[in-house]
Design a protein around this motif. Structure first.
Motif, PDB file in Angstrom:
ATOM      1  N   ASN A  85       0.811  -1.222   0.000  1.00 18.15           N
ATOM      2  CA  ASN A  85       0.000   0.000   0.000  1.00 18.15           C
ATOM      3  C   ASN A  85       0.843   1.270   0.000  1.00 18.15           C
ATOM      4  O   ASN A  85       0.367   2.313   0.412  1.00 18.15           O
ATOM      5  N   SER A  86       2.061   1.203  -0.452  1.00 17.53           N
ATOM      6  CA  SER A  86       2.950   2.356  -0.309  1.00 17.53           C
ATOM      7  C   SER A  86       2.706   3.461  -1.325  1.00 17.53           C
ATOM      8  O   SER A  86       2.986   4.617  -1.053  1.00 17.53           O
ATOM      9  N   GLY A  87       2.247   3.132  -2.521  1.00 18.43           N
ATOM     10  CA  GLY A  87       2.050   4.143  -3.551  1.00 18.43           C
ATOM     11  C   GLY A  87       3.349   4.586  -4.208  1.00 18.43           C
ATOM     12  O   GLY A  87       3.373   5.525  -4.984  1.00 18.43           O
ATOM     13  N   LYS A  88       4.459   3.946  -3.898  1.00 17.27           N
ATOM     14  CA  LYS A  88       5.753   4.269  -4.495  1.00 17.27           C
ATOM     15  C   LYS A  88       5.969   3.383  -5.721  1.00 17.27           C
ATOM     16  O   LYS A  88       5.263   2.404  -5.903  1.00 17.27           O
ATOM     17  N   PRO A  89       6.956   3.701  -6.531  1.00 14.99           N
ATOM     18  CA  PRO A  89       7.219   2.842  -7.693  1.00 14.99           C
ATOM     19  C   PRO A  89       7.482   1.413  -7.251  1.00 14.99           C
ATOM     20  O   PRO A  89       8.267   1.186  -6.338  1.00 14.99           O
ATOM     21  N   TYR A  90       6.804   0.490  -7.865  1.00 15.75           N
ATOM     22  CA  TYR A  90       6.949  -0.936  -7.570  1.00 15.75           C
ATOM     23  C   TYR A  90       6.562  -1.279  -6.124  1.00 15.75           C
ATOM     24  O   TYR A  90       6.813  -2.366  -5.667  1.00 15.75           O
ATOM     25  N   ASP A  91       5.985  -0.342  -5.386  1.00 13.54           N
ATOM     26  CA  ASP A  91       5.665  -0.535  -3.965  1.00 13.54           C
ATOM     27  C   ASP A  91       6.908  -0.876  -3.152  1.00 13.54           C
ATOM     28  O   ASP A  91       6.835  -1.534  -2.133  1.00 13.54           O
ATOM     29  N   VAL A  92       8.068  -0.449  -3.632  1.00 12.24           N
ATOM     30  CA  VAL A  92       9.345  -0.742  -2.976  1.00 12.24           C
ATOM     31  C   VAL A  92      10.029   0.572  -2.615  1.00 12.24           C
ATOM     32  O   VAL A  92      10.052   1.506  -3.405  1.00 12.24           O
ATOM     33  N   ASN A  93      10.587   0.610  -1.420  1.00 15.33           N
ATOM     34  CA  ASN A  93      11.374   1.757  -0.994  1.00 15.33           C
ATOM     35  C   ASN A  93      12.817   1.287  -0.824  1.00 15.33           C
ATOM     36  O   ASN A  93      13.063   0.193  -0.334  1.00 15.33           O
ATOM     37  N   LEU A  94      13.758   2.114  -1.227  1.00 13.48           N
ATOM     38  CA  LEU A  94      15.176   1.777  -1.129  1.00 13.48           C
ATOM     39  C   LEU A  94      15.860   2.746  -0.185  1.00 13.48           C
ATOM     40  O   LEU A  94      15.680   3.955  -0.280  1.00 13.48           O
TER      41      LEU A  94
END
Length: 115
Positions: A85-94
């Motif tokens: 549910n992040s809404g970021k690209p690919y639902d992945v945060n780096l």
């Protein structure tokens, strides 16, 4: 009648607990592994050239985390976190770390969302 209501409530609580564990455990792990692999591939990371440090699911937040050292950039630790549910690209945060502090100039930077 009171025993039936209590039994039904207990059954609902136990069933809900099992569903919550399965949803935030194995299902989140499987989805997270796939999303992080796709993200790393989009970053042009050679998946054969990485060393996994740790992985796991935070059951309270439902976030799956994998931490890697990429051998081509062995000074930095790459921490990927997946949240459906992040809404970021690919639902992945780096998050790229070096000696306990966040790095902004890494060999494999964060991906920007394409329109």
């Amino acid at each position: 009648m009171k025993k039936i209501v209590i039994s039904a409530l207990c059954l609902i609580l136990v069933g809900g607990g099992i569903w919550y564990y399965v949803y935030n455990g194995p299902m989140q792990k499987k989805a997270g592994e796939k999303a992080i692999e796709q993200y790393m591939t989009a970053q042009n990371v050679n998946l054969q050239d990485v060393t996994m440090l740790r992985s796991g699911v935070n059951f309270l937040s439902g976030v799956y985390i994998e931490s890697y050292v990429i051998n081509a950039d062995s000074e930095n630790e790459y921490v990927y976190s997946y949240s459906r549910n992040s809404g970021k690209p690919y639902d992945v945060n780096l998050l790229v770390m070096k000696d306990g502090s966040e790095q902004t100039d890494a060999m494999y930077p964060k991906l920007e969302k394409e329109n």
